[in-house]
Design a protein around this motif. Structure first.
Motif, PDB file in Angstrom:
ATOM      1  N   ASP A   3       2.290  -5.628  -5.256  1.00 24.66           N
ATOM      2  CA  ASP A   3       1.224  -4.804  -5.820  1.00 24.66           C
ATOM      3  C   ASP A   3       0.384  -4.292  -4.664  1.00 24.66           C
ATOM      4  OD1 ASP A   3      -0.689  -3.600  -7.342  1.00 24.66           O
ATOM      5  OD2 ASP A   3      -1.727  -5.451  -7.866  1.00 24.66           O
ATOM      6  N   ARG A   4       0.386  -2.969  -4.455  1.00 23.00           N
ATOM      7  CA  ARG A   4      -0.266  -2.385  -3.291  1.00 23.00           C
ATOM      8  C   ARG A   4      -1.399  -1.462  -3.732  1.00 23.00           C
ATOM      9  NH1 ARG A   4       3.367   0.482   1.258  1.00 23.00           N
ATOM     10  NH2 ARG A   4       4.093  -1.679   1.353  1.00 23.00           N
ATOM     11  N   LYS A   5      -2.542  -1.528  -3.004  1.00 24.15           N
ATOM     12  CA  LYS A   5      -3.688  -0.678  -3.305  1.00 24.15           C
ATOM     13  C   LYS A   5      -4.244  -0.130  -1.990  1.00 24.15           C
ATOM     14  CE  LYS A   5      -8.246  -0.646  -5.521  1.00 24.15           C
ATOM     15  NZ  LYS A   5      -9.251  -1.451  -6.237  1.00 24.15           N
ATOM     16  N   GLU A  23      -2.350  -5.715  -0.438  1.00 18.76           N
ATOM     17  CA  GLU A  23      -1.053  -5.943  -1.069  1.00 18.76           C
ATOM     18  C   GLU A  23      -0.952  -7.402  -1.514  1.00 18.76           C
ATOM     19  OE1 GLU A  23       3.543  -4.664  -0.149  1.00 18.76           O
ATOM     20  OE2 GLU A  23       2.309  -5.394   1.508  1.00 18.76           O
ATOM     21  N   THR A  24      -0.400  -7.583  -2.686  1.00 19.82           N
ATOM     22  CA  THR A  24      -0.178  -8.925  -3.237  1.00 19.82           C
ATOM     23  C   THR A  24       1.309  -9.225  -3.210  1.00 19.82           C
ATOM     24  OG1 THR A  24      -2.114  -8.681  -4.673  1.00 19.82           O
ATOM     25  CG2 THR A  24      -0.536 -10.445  -5.210  1.00 19.82           C
ATOM     26  N   ARG A  29      -2.680 -12.483  -1.664  1.00 23.72           N
ATOM     27  CA  ARG A  29      -3.190 -11.145  -1.401  1.00 23.72           C
ATOM     28  C   ARG A  29      -3.482 -11.005   0.093  1.00 23.72           C
ATOM     29  NH1 ARG A  29      -4.413  -7.057  -4.463  1.00 23.72           N
ATOM     30  NH2 ARG A  29      -6.139  -5.621  -4.036  1.00 23.72           N
TER      31      ARG A  29
END
Length: 468
Positions: A3-5, A23-24, A29
């Protein structure tokens, strides 16, 4: 799936773009900075565990990378662990090392890795790290000399890694580090075996008829060779009969084609020298006698291997009866052939010092670490006494540095200092003028008798004045 932000980015696409994102992965994280050193090259990623402080650090880092790319700067060297630095150092420098040098390096560097951890990044090592390490070694009772040598090894590795042609480290964090000893603490210097101590040891060996004993000849021969020739202990106990010429003719070494042995000489194999030095040395009379007696024992034990100082029990004759037996042959075949161990001879030397007592019953003083290295210093001192030349002393023991020989090998000897003290004679002082006192006890150089006015005393040369 990760999971990227996106958080931010710096620079321009296709030139110096650096992205920062969260990123997780696997439930954890991270904050990551990602960029490419040049168009078409793989992406480079730097990561931190996610936190507010890590986000600020990642932003600052990404901005610095973008500025470097815009200016066309070279990328920093990749992170290396301390073990990787050591491996690179050994690969580059270790080919010329003697086995003892390689062993000493691994042993001293192992202390550093045990304290810090072999997977620690080298860029995290600071001068404070070495301070903590030295304090830990001191609490563990490590000798001052060994602490200084271990720190010197670490500094050498980091200096090597920061060389411009290596580029394993951007900078050397230990370049200015200096070892400062505490007040009252000093590095112990291993003393030599003094001439008086060597005389007492050899007198004890002669009294015990050591050369006639199966378990005594090795120590007697080793002491005579070491005290006169001054070899390093590794070279001494790895001496082979092919390296020795006891005849009166010049011979060629059977395995080393370029080595020529003059009459009564020895070739010290560079494979067993700390500096890898190759040299041929004339043999002293004491060494020739010792080696000839060792050759007698070789024949008596029916030893067929190459070593001069072979391990006990390596011959084919029984140690008790002196005859060939199946038991002796089985014992000789049970272990691989090799020289006597240094610890075996060192234990025998320590026992000899306890037996070699003087008229007052005091044994020869045993100093830890002196061992056969003390005979090397003794040999250097004797050559210097005979020739008065430091160069001759260094050449005799095979050391390239006169400074090292002067500092660590040529020791101050009490008997030489006493001879100097007895030779220092002041010139005669001029005669002191006569001084008279009220008790009329002065002396004078005037030989003419005279009368004192008040007491009628007669004063003569070098006699007390007395009243008549």
């Amino acid at each position: 799936m990760a999971d990227r932000k996106r958080i931010t980015s710096y620079g321009r696409r296709g030139r110096n773009l650096v992205r920062v994102f969260a990123e997780t992965v696997g439930g954890r994280r991270y904050v990551r900075a990602q960029w490419s050193e040049a168009p078409g090259q793989p992406l480079v990623t730097e990561s931190w565990p996610h936190s507010a402080a890590a986000v600020k650090e990642a932003r600052a880092f990404a901005e610095g990378v973008a500025d470097r790319l815009a200016a066309g700067g070279a990328p920093p060297p990749p992170d290396r662990t301390v073990r990787e630095l050591a491996d690179a150092y050994v690969l580059a420098e270790g080919e010329a090392w003697a086995p003892a040098t390689r062993t000493n390096f691994r042993w001293r560097w192992g202390r550093f890795e045990a304290f810090l951890g072999r997977h620690t990044l080298a860029r995290l090592v600071t001068t404070a790290t070495l301070d903590e390490w030295r304090a830990t070694m001191q609490r563990a009772g490590v000798a001052t000399n060994q602490r200084a040598l271990a720190v010197g090894i670490v500094k050498a590795v980091f200096r090597f890694a920061a060389q411009p042609n290596r580029k394993l480290l951007a900078t050397n964090p230990l370049a200015d580090y200096r070892v400062k000893l505490a007040k009252g603490e000093k590095r112990a210097e291993v003393p030599e075996w003094t001439p008086a101590e060597v005389r007492r040891q050899r007198a004890q060996l002669a009294a015990e008829r050591a050369y006639r004993r199966r378990r005594g000849w090795r120590l007697a021969a080793a002491v005579d060779v070491a005290a006169t020739q001054g070899p390093r202990q590794g070279a001494l106990f790895h001496l082979q009969w092919a390296d020795v010429n006891l005849s009166g003719a010049t011979v060629r070494h059977p395995t080393a084609a370029d080595v020529v042995l003059p009459p009564r000489s020895v070739w010290w194999n560079p494979a067993h020298d700390k500096l890898g030095a190759e040299r041929v040395q004339p043999l002293s009379r004491a060494a020739v006698r010792a080696l000839r007696l060792a050759r007698v024992w070789r024949a008596r034990d029916d030893y067929r291997g190459p070593w001069v100082f072979y391990r006990p029990g390596a011959g084919l004759r029984d140690a008790g009866t002196g005859a060939h037996s199946a038991r002796a042959a089985a014992r000789a075949a049970a272990k691989p052939d090799g020289p006597v161990t240094y610890q075996t001879v060192l234990s025998a030397l320590q026992a000899l010092c306890r037996r070699a007592v003087d008229a007052d019953g005091r044994p020869v003083r045993w100093v830890k670490g002196r061992g056969f290295h003390g005979y090397r210093k003794h040999a250097a001192g004797e050559v210097h006494r005979l020739t008065g030349s430091e160069r001759a002393a260094a050449d005799w023991i095979g050391d390239k540095s006169i400074g090292v020989v002067r500092t660590h090998y040529l020791k101050k000897r009490a008997e030489e200092q006493r001879a100097v003290a007895e030779g220092l004679v002041l010139p005669d002082a001029p005669a002191a003028p006569a001084v008279a006192n009220r008790n009329a006890t002065a002396t004078t150089n005037d030989t003419r008798p005279r009368r004192g006015k008040a007491t009628g005393a007669q004063v003569t040369t070098n006699h007390e004045v007395s009243s008549r």
